[in-house]
Enzyme design. Sequence first.
Site, PDB file in Angstrom:
ATOM      1  N   HIS A 116       7.506  -3.520   2.349  1.00  0.00           N
ATOM      2  CA  HIS A 116       8.765  -3.439   1.294  1.00  0.00           C
ATOM      3  C   HIS A 116      10.227  -3.411   1.822  1.00  0.00           C
ATOM      4  CE1 HIS A 116       8.855   0.393  -0.011  1.00  0.00           C
ATOM      5  NE2 HIS A 116       8.350   0.612  -0.170  1.00  0.00           N
ATOM      6  N   GLN A 133       9.040   3.829   8.598  1.00  0.00           N
ATOM      7  CA  GLN A 133      10.478   3.588   8.716  1.00  0.00           C
ATOM      8  C   GLN A 133      10.719   3.376   9.988  1.00  0.00           C
ATOM      9  OE1 GLN A 133      13.222   3.958   6.499  1.00  0.00           O
ATOM     10  NE2 GLN A 133      11.342   4.845   4.406  1.00  0.00           N
ATOM     11  N   CYS A 169      11.626   8.924  -3.188  1.00  0.00           N
ATOM     12  CA  CYS A 169      10.221   9.404  -4.011  1.00  0.00           C
ATOM     13  C   CYS A 169      10.687  11.463  -4.357  1.00  0.00           C
ATOM     14  CB  CYS A 169       9.357   9.841  -3.109  1.00  0.00           C
ATOM     15  SG  CYS A 169       8.968   8.153  -2.150  1.00  0.00           S
ATOM     16  N   ALA A 197       2.292   1.810   3.149  1.00  0.00           N
ATOM     17  CA  ALA A 197       2.327   2.986   3.888  1.00  0.00           C
ATOM     18  C   ALA A 197       0.924   4.039   3.254  1.00  0.00           C
ATOM     19  CB  ALA A 197       3.532   3.306   4.004  1.00  0.00           C
ATOM     20  N   THR A 198       1.275   4.134   1.997  1.00  0.00           N
ATOM     21  CA  THR A 198       0.914   5.291   1.345  1.00  0.00           C
ATOM     22  C   THR A 198      -0.547   4.859   1.033  1.00  0.00           C
ATOM     23  OG1 THR A 198       2.275   5.645  -0.415  1.00  0.00           O
ATOM     24  CG2 THR A 198       0.726   6.541  -1.182  1.00  0.00           C
ATOM     25  N   THR A 257      -9.673  -8.156  -2.988  1.00  0.00           N
ATOM     26  CA  THR A 257     -10.114  -9.306  -2.805  1.00  0.00           C
ATOM     27  C   THR A 257      -8.385  -9.602  -2.160  1.00  0.00           C
ATOM     28  OG1 THR A 257     -10.530  -9.955  -4.418  1.00  0.00           O
ATOM     29  CG2 THR A 257      -9.096 -11.549  -3.428  1.00  0.00           C
ATOM     30  N   SER A 286       4.761  -1.193   5.656  1.00  0.00           N
ATOM     31  CA  SER A 286       4.941  -1.216   4.969  1.00  0.00           C
ATOM     32  C   SER A 286       5.867  -1.910   4.579  1.00  0.00           C
ATOM     33  CB  SER A 286       5.502  -0.008   4.075  1.00  0.00           C
ATOM     34  OG  SER A 286       6.326  -0.868   2.612  1.00  0.00           O
TER      35      SER A 286
HETATM   36  C1  LIG Z   1       7.995   7.632   5.830  1.00  0.00           C
HETATM   37  C2  LIG Z   1       7.298   6.654   5.033  1.00  0.00           C
HETATM   38  N1  LIG Z   1       5.873   6.371   5.093  1.00  0.00           N
HETATM   39  C3  LIG Z   1       5.386   6.256   4.112  1.00  0.00           C
HETATM   40  C4  LIG Z   1       5.971   5.818   2.926  1.00  0.00           C
HETATM   41  C5  LIG Z   1       5.285   4.956   1.497  1.00  0.00           C
HETATM   42  O1  LIG Z   1       4.808   3.826   1.451  1.00  0.00           O
HETATM   43  P1  LIG Z   1       4.775   2.737   0.940  1.00  0.00           P
HETATM   44  O2  LIG Z   1       5.476   2.067  -0.509  1.00  0.00           O
HETATM   45  O3  LIG Z   1       4.250   1.452   1.167  1.00  0.00           O
HETATM   46  O4  LIG Z   1       3.300   2.911  -0.147  1.00  0.00           O
HETATM   47  C6  LIG Z   1       6.963   5.678   3.001  1.00  0.00           C
HETATM   48  C7  LIG Z   1       8.238   5.316   1.490  1.00  0.00           C
HETATM   49  O5  LIG Z   1       9.659   5.532   1.456  1.00  0.00           O
HETATM   50  C8  LIG Z   1       8.119   6.068   3.996  1.00  0.00           C
HETATM   51  O6  LIG Z   1       9.416   6.129   3.939  1.00  0.00           O
END
Ligand SMILES: Cc1ncc(COP(=O)(O)O)c(C=O)c1O
Length: 392
Positions: free
Chosen positions: A201, A179, A324, A71-72, A238, A199
Amino acid sequence: MKVIYLDGCATTRVDDEVLDAMLPFLREEYGNPSSPHVLGKRARRAVDEAAASVAALLGADPGDVVFTSGATESNNLALLGVFGHDDRAPVNGLFCPTDHKSSLAIGRALAGRGVDVRMMRVGPDGRIDLEHLAGRLDLHSRVATAAWVNSEIGTVQPVAELAALCHEAGALLHVDAAQAAGRIPMRVREAAADTLSISGHKIRGPKGVGALYVRPEIRHRLRPVMFGGGQYELRSGTIPAHLVVGLGKACELALARLEAERARAAELRATALDMLQAGLPGVRVNGDPRHGVPHVLSVVLPGVRGESLVSSLSSVALATGSACNSGSQEPSHVLTAIGLDAEDANSTVRICLDARMPFEDLVLGLDLVVERARDLAGVVVATGAQAPFSPS
Ligand SMILES: Cc1ncc(COP(=O)(O)O)c(C=O)c1O
């Protein structure tokens, strides 16, 4: 020692079925999905099937899915990709103060370049103030971004209403659904989000893979943020077939189990809250459960430092705020944005209910949490000595 895991918003264990689906693509099916030969074609077929599973969870078409590392990266691609390098104010973007740092940090980077970065306003329930947003959008607005489900307090944002406001002003709406995926029903076409991140995970899939949904009608408004072999028009590199297959399987399972898991999470949440309130006077819930997801319970435990509670438990895993944030002593930006003072924010813990956990595990875990919280708050049951509140 067994750990009772109450931190599924931070990450989840890979589902056995997901792992089983992935393993062949690390062993015999190791072809590059871009290769024209037989192994490449088989890997490509698996990637295409995974895209269909992701799309089914989102309510999108498989062709609208771009695989990323998580997601980042998806947030970066969507939010940086709509700005040109020489865009400066009055060009603007709107950010939500309760969002994950992977969105807010992009806002800071854009502001550093000279883009006008505007903050939305949220109420004590964590919901975006739509009237305020309408007043902040103008013809120079490129994009607004919001998390569909907040990672710390579980607030659900009204995405369709946000999209309508943005579109009226000619701006795009990006939605961070890291989320939300697998936790709430998502029909991205109906909600009219333009781009949306998920994401792996967070939904019992592997780490290091995610996806960005891009509404086909606005694809021309996005540019790549990194360059290479052009495996996807917007994202080079890739394609890691094993990770993508894992994400696809996780999405397929999440969709099949969505309703049952929501119902079960709601039951677990009610039990967890009852136990906390019975064991510790003054417990308060952050956010408004009427606008929240059932599996997230964010509570203020008066007199207890969340950090001390979380780090001193050896067989229960829960969070103080988002994972985080946990390295920093600053009160959570989410909790302060909804109006908590530093003391309440630092006395907050987040419990994330895993719909598949045995009921006895939840009770055992909450017993341990309550017992330690009472110790930390100085509640002495035997003598009735009280500091700072009396035992229930
Ligand atoms: C709302 C939200 N966005 C983005 C992320 C980041 O996701 P990723 O670990 O897949 O980069 C998180 C992870 O805690 C999240 O809770």
